[in-house]
Design an enzyme around this catalytic site. Structure first.
Site, PDB file in Angstrom:
ATOM      1  N   HIS B  97       0.856  -1.194   0.000  1.00  0.00           N
ATOM      2  CA  HIS B  97       0.000   0.000   0.000  1.00  0.00           C
ATOM      3  C   HIS B  97       0.888   1.238   0.000  1.00  0.00           C
ATOM      4  O   HIS B  97       1.842   1.321   0.761  1.00  0.00           O
ATOM      5  CB  HIS B  97      -0.896  -0.009   1.239  1.00  0.00           C
ATOM      6  CG  HIS B  97      -1.627   1.295   1.443  1.00  0.00           C
ATOM      7  ND1 HIS B  97      -2.447   1.837   0.481  1.00  0.00           N
ATOM      8  CD2 HIS B  97      -1.650   2.161   2.495  1.00  0.00           C
ATOM      9  CE1 HIS B  97      -2.946   2.988   0.931  1.00  0.00           C
ATOM     10  NE2 HIS B  97      -2.479   3.204   2.136  1.00  0.00           N
ATOM     11  N   HIS B  99       0.989   5.820  -1.100  1.00  0.00           N
ATOM     12  CA  HIS B  99       0.321   7.047  -1.526  1.00  0.00           C
ATOM     13  C   HIS B  99       1.063   7.614  -2.737  1.00  0.00           C
ATOM     14  O   HIS B  99       1.312   8.824  -2.820  1.00  0.00           O
ATOM     15  CB  HIS B  99       0.265   8.066  -0.389  1.00  0.00           C
ATOM     16  CG  HIS B  99      -0.719   7.703   0.678  1.00  0.00           C
ATOM     17  ND1 HIS B  99      -1.711   8.526   1.115  1.00  0.00           N
ATOM     18  CD2 HIS B  99      -0.873   6.555   1.389  1.00  0.00           C
ATOM     19  CE1 HIS B  99      -2.424   7.934   2.063  1.00  0.00           C
ATOM     20  NE2 HIS B  99      -1.932   6.737   2.251  1.00  0.00           N
ATOM     21  N   ASP B 122      -0.106  -5.772 -20.892  1.00  0.00           N
ATOM     22  CA  ASP B 122       0.944  -6.743 -20.536  1.00  0.00           C
ATOM     23  C   ASP B 122       0.727  -7.276 -19.120  1.00  0.00           C
ATOM     24  O   ASP B 122       1.294  -8.301 -18.745  1.00  0.00           O
ATOM     25  CB  ASP B 122       2.333  -6.078 -20.603  1.00  0.00           C
ATOM     26  CG  ASP B 122       2.848  -5.955 -22.037  1.00  0.00           C
ATOM     27  OD1 ASP B 122       2.391  -6.714 -22.906  1.00  0.00           O
ATOM     28  OD2 ASP B 122       3.717  -5.090 -22.278  1.00  0.00           O
ATOM     29  N   HIS B 173      -8.481   7.525  -1.402  1.00  0.00           N
ATOM     30  CA  HIS B 173      -7.375   7.092  -0.571  1.00  0.00           C
ATOM     31  C   HIS B 173      -6.145   6.802  -1.451  1.00  0.00           C
ATOM     32  O   HIS B 173      -5.337   7.692  -1.673  1.00  0.00           O
ATOM     33  CB  HIS B 173      -7.818   5.886   0.263  1.00  0.00           C
ATOM     34  CG  HIS B 173      -6.835   5.463   1.303  1.00  0.00           C
ATOM     35  ND1 HIS B 173      -7.154   4.647   2.349  1.00  0.00           N
ATOM     36  CD2 HIS B 173      -5.522   5.732   1.443  1.00  0.00           C
ATOM     37  CE1 HIS B 173      -6.081   4.456   3.091  1.00  0.00           C
ATOM     38  NE2 HIS B 173      -5.081   5.099   2.570  1.00  0.00           N
ATOM     39  N   TYR B 231       7.059 -14.716 -23.378  1.00  0.00           N
ATOM     40  CA  TYR B 231       7.821 -13.605 -22.798  1.00  0.00           C
ATOM     41  C   TYR B 231       8.656 -14.140 -21.637  1.00  0.00           C
ATOM     42  O   TYR B 231       8.180 -14.963 -20.858  1.00  0.00           O
ATOM     43  CB  TYR B 231       6.874 -12.517 -22.308  1.00  0.00           C
ATOM     44  CG  TYR B 231       7.599 -11.301 -21.790  1.00  0.00           C
ATOM     45  CD1 TYR B 231       7.891 -10.230 -22.609  1.00  0.00           C
ATOM     46  CD2 TYR B 231       8.023 -11.251 -20.461  1.00  0.00           C
ATOM     47  CE1 TYR B 231       8.576  -9.123 -22.144  1.00  0.00           C
ATOM     48  CE2 TYR B 231       8.722 -10.142 -19.984  1.00  0.00           C
ATOM     49  CZ  TYR B 231       8.990  -9.081 -20.826  1.00  0.00           C
ATOM     50  OH  TYR B 231       9.682  -8.000 -20.349  1.00  0.00           O
TER      51      TYR B 231
END
Lengths: 233, 233, 233, 233
Positions: B97, B99, B122, B173, B231
């Protein structure tokens, strides 16, 4: 590293590392190749290997028909686009592909980058073309090979010369650039990214900003690339 | 540092430091956790400790019911969101998490991030979902736990699979991302931030930019994640 | 350096250098001060001295009436604004002023920064106020002193508490921030700059982006600053 | 390096390297010169030499009529613009030209940069002028010499004083800046780039942002440059 292609691999390695140093890639989002015209092979970055751990001996040597000539790693997933360009455009010595921020954003916007100033005209006299996304049957087919076809079709439709316009955007995807060698392909990738950001900002400041006038386009291009060029040593 | 969870703490520590090195956080504005499925515990960053002084032994070990198993520091204030995701999504090994700038800006704009190009495709075939802000009673209640519920509700409402869509925005948020381990959660956080910036610029250049067409979405996702993926190594 | 105010000068010096390290200033475009309440003096950056050559012993010690107490260099040209704030707001321990990019741009736009998300609400529950440019007679008078008056008038007019809202924009000029000490004033300057950039991007993505709802404002502020705060150690 | 112009070359070299360190140039997209008024010569960067390999002894010494006085390399392709400015503006000691991002974008937008705040007013009291692109016959003629004429015509038309306004944009091209020496020309280039970015962002946030009022323009300029200036040491 003992190899017939030692110096070719090193050229390719250096160019890939430069892409990273210039902030044009994150993770493995890019690849550069370098060609050896005499032996009809090219060196390309292996697929999915981070720049932090990449070594010159990891570079893969391919022929123009996409056969591995030397190397134990799988080549870049975009290899067939590179080989198609080498096969069809005999004067180019290097190709670079990235997902650089501003170039990709213009490609996603499906817009040509208008020639707004002398920074652009110092390098080419045309808008930077954005090739349309491919037809569905081409995407579902031999995709990377067909990306090469898409680039050439775009240049043919618009009557562009790959010796002068050394860069293109693929709609919804991102930029390819090329040049006389791998270092020049990387240089053109950086120029494209810079010009893309300048054009974006120009339109934010003045949505009616006019295209550069022909006399200035010609002057700046000629002083760097014309027969009486006086830029550089 | 002698601990049953030494390597788990180190995995968590390295992932948190990588968040900082990638420019995704300032000060203490982010946290990463790593799970040990065998022992049903996870390691998470302590709350409010700057990356400059963070040490592997500061990492806190928690069980899925938010009890501290090992560690003298208070865990991240977002711990209950992490534990809720681990408890309900059995295949994930790490959660991050932040910001980060562009991800937060889309979250504040309360907009899904449209799939505009192959950089996005992708990694996932869907728009990146922005879960709506929570109802007032959920905010005033067990907030961080309810943030986890909000994420799962969003995925259920839109019929999304957390194994494929490894990222979400919480309205007003910011982003949460996850993956098979903590490093992958950080990788997905960086990809999300990059795609968020590209989508923002795309709309600035062309407010009518079309969504990527289905054939290209499928092609790019399949070549990296499909059963015939080609890939990487 | 032998001085009664050695540690105060060092606190001030460190905070000024941090401003530079965080990318909040170029050249000499900023200044931080730190107060010693017991001795009723404050330490401030000398005017026009580049961060590259600044030394702790260059820091100037001033009283609240703008007399030099110690130091051979001229203090920051903004000194009278700092002293006015110290004199009137007894709880603050440090003040910072910069010309940071996004903060200045909102100040030049003469707009309050709306509270759009939890990054903002983690630090304050109000829009960040933009004080109007001063009346002509105040500008022509004791300008820097009057800048202090302008800040206090703005807080009075809007019924804001300087203990909670630790930052302000001066219309057409730029940000001032403060806190319990000089380091916190610098921290608030960085938070303001980050929130300013996020709010700018939010409005670019969605010009109708709604203000954060009251329940979320309260929740985020309380979890970090309320009497039952559970953020940090 | 034994040369009559050793210190002049070093001043010029240092200023060019500073341009690079400040992020104002990529590759060879810029040049700075420094004048020696006593000997009526100036030192300038050689054309097309990358900053990474530039050495003080590479700097070329020119007279005001564009003859090489000392040096084996070809001087910057923009040399004639520099010489024209030195010849006509006797008080300047250095000139810088770049393709810096925000300055070029305003030049491409063909817009003057409005004076929106005190960061701008700390350095000049006027909008930063954008000279119109040249007439076709001037472009096709002695282009770089005529660029100098274009700058002086712009200052004459608008009644600007080069001693106060030390910067200009050339429409579709980019910025030129000057000052009492080469370092000041580089400083002004950085200030221009910063002010250009601030003005761009200001208009994005508030397209109706008002020009700074006269009393504030005067106050900020006078406190730094007036006869009772109190900024700096």
């Amino acid at each position: 590293m003992s190899s017939t292609y030692k110096s070719l691999k090193e050229e390719c390695y250096e160019a890939n590392m430069e892409l990273n140093a210039l902030g044009l890639v994150i993770y493995t989002f890019g690849n550069v190749s370098a060609v050896d015209r005499e032996n009809a092979v090219f060196a390309i970055k292996p697929s999915g290997v981070p720049y932090e751990t990449l070594k010159p001996e990891d570079i893969v040597i391919m022929d123009y028909d996409n056969n591995v000539v030397e190397g134990s790693l799988r080549p870049s997933s975009d290899t067939k686009t590179h080989s198609y360009l080498y096969k069809n455009w005999e004067n180019i010595g290097g190709v670079a592909h990235t997902h650089a921020m501003y170039s990709v954003s213009w490609a996603q916007a499906q817009r040509d980058i208008p020639i707004f100033g002398t920074t652009h005209a110092d390098h080419l006299t045309q808008d930077i073309p954005c090739a349309p996304p491919m037809a569905d049957e081409l995407i579902e087919g031999n995709y990377e090979h067909n990306t090469g076809i898409q680039i050439l079709d775009c240049f043919k439709d618009r009557n562009l010369d790959y010796n002068e316009v050394e860069m293109v955007l693929i709609g919804n995807h991102g930029p390819f650039a090329w040049g006389k060698n791998a270092a020049k392909a990387v240089y053109n990738t950086k120029v494209l990214e810079t010009v893309a950001q300048m054009a974006y900002l120009t339109l934010q400041i003045n949505p009616q900003a006019p295209r550069l006038k022909d006399s200035l386009i010609k002057k700046h291009y000629e002083r760097k690339h014309g027969k009486n060029a006086y830029y550089g040593q």
